[in-house]
Design a protein around this motif. Structure first.
Motif, PDB file in Angstrom:
ATOM      1  N   LEU A  15       0.829  -1.207   0.000  1.00 34.96           N
ATOM      2  CA  LEU A  15       0.000   0.000   0.000  1.00 34.96           C
ATOM      3  C   LEU A  15       0.865   1.260   0.000  1.00 34.96           C
ATOM      4  O   LEU A  15       0.531   2.242  -0.668  1.00 34.96           O
ATOM      5  CB  LEU A  15      -0.943   0.009   1.200  1.00 34.96           C
ATOM      6  CG  LEU A  15      -2.134  -0.942   1.115  1.00 34.96           C
ATOM      7  CD1 LEU A  15      -2.926  -0.931   2.414  1.00 34.96           C
ATOM      8  CD2 LEU A  15      -3.040  -0.577  -0.052  1.00 34.96           C
ATOM      9  N   ARG A  16       1.958   1.229   0.721  1.00 34.96           N
ATOM     10  CA  ARG A  16       2.868   2.386   0.717  1.00 34.96           C
ATOM     11  C   ARG A  16       3.509   2.563  -0.656  1.00 34.96           C
ATOM     12  O   ARG A  16       3.679   3.679  -1.141  1.00 34.96           O
ATOM     13  CB  ARG A  16       3.929   2.223   1.788  1.00 34.96           C
ATOM     14  CG  ARG A  16       3.302   2.315   3.153  1.00 34.96           C
ATOM     15  CD  ARG A  16       4.244   2.662   4.214  1.00 34.96           C
ATOM     16  NE  ARG A  16       3.471   2.680   5.468  1.00 34.96           N
ATOM     17  CZ  ARG A  16       4.004   2.716   6.637  1.00 34.96           C
ATOM     18  NH1 ARG A  16       5.297   2.740   6.757  1.00 34.96           N
ATOM     19  NH2 ARG A  16       3.251   2.736   7.709  1.00 34.96           N
ATOM     20  N   GLU A  17       3.852   1.443  -1.273  1.00 33.90           N
ATOM     21  CA  GLU A  17       4.400   1.482  -2.627  1.00 33.90           C
ATOM     22  C   GLU A  17       3.363   2.080  -3.589  1.00 33.90           C
ATOM     23  O   GLU A  17       3.699   2.904  -4.447  1.00 33.90           O
ATOM     24  CB  GLU A  17       4.759   0.053  -3.046  1.00 33.90           C
ATOM     25  CG  GLU A  17       5.490  -0.079  -4.338  1.00 33.90           C
ATOM     26  CD  GLU A  17       5.807  -1.530  -4.654  1.00 33.90           C
ATOM     27  OE1 GLU A  17       5.966  -1.834  -5.855  1.00 33.90           O
ATOM     28  OE2 GLU A  17       5.902  -2.358  -3.722  1.00 33.90           O
ATOM     29  N   ALA A  18       2.104   1.683  -3.404  1.00 35.10           N
ATOM     30  CA  ALA A  18       1.032   2.211  -4.246  1.00 35.10           C
ATOM     31  C   ALA A  18       0.876   3.712  -4.034  1.00 35.10           C
ATOM     32  O   ALA A  18       0.656   4.458  -5.001  1.00 35.10           O
ATOM     33  CB  ALA A  18      -0.279   1.495  -3.928  1.00 35.10           C
ATOM     34  N   GLU A  19       0.996   4.187  -2.794  1.00 38.94           N
ATOM     35  CA  GLU A  19       0.898   5.618  -2.522  1.00 38.94           C
ATOM     36  C   GLU A  19       1.985   6.397  -3.254  1.00 38.94           C
ATOM     37  O   GLU A  19       1.735   7.485  -3.778  1.00 38.94           O
ATOM     38  CB  GLU A  19       0.994   5.881  -1.019  1.00 38.94           C
ATOM     39  CG  GLU A  19      -0.225   5.441  -0.246  1.00 38.94           C
ATOM     40  CD  GLU A  19      -0.042   5.581   1.264  1.00 38.94           C
ATOM     41  OE1 GLU A  19       0.974   6.171   1.706  1.00 38.94           O
ATOM     42  OE2 GLU A  19      -0.900   5.081   1.997  1.00 38.94           O
TER      43      GLU A  19
END
Length: 92
Positions: A15-19
């Protein structure tokens, strides 16, 4: 057909990578393709784990497991109570 099961730590890192990708202006479709998950999975993860830290996610999963265990115990106790009540009333 079941896919890979991700641990909460892996989900949060994805999810952090997606952000990061979204901040760079990459579309959501491209982001989920890069993460290797479906659109439904991405949005479910975001709803469940969005804004959580790794230790908070672990605690959440532990609490969910404990809650399920307690619900099973309560159901067993209620069943035992109903059986004893029926036996005591003489309707057996």
């Amino acid at each position: 057909m079941s896919g890979k099961r991700y641990r909460p730590e892996e989900i949060i890192s994805k999810l952090r990578e997606a952000e990061v990708y979204l901040a760079e202006g990459v579309s959501v479709g491209e982001v989920i393709r890069r993460l290797g998950v479906t659109k439904i999975t991405y949005y479910r993860w975001r709803r469940e784990y969005g804004g959580l830290k790794v230790d908070q996610a672990k605690r959440l999963k532990d609490l969910e497991r404990e809650n399920a265990r307690l619900k099973r115990l309560l159901a067993d106790a209620e069943l035992d109570k109903a059986i004893l009540k029926e036996a005591a009333s003489g309707n057996f």
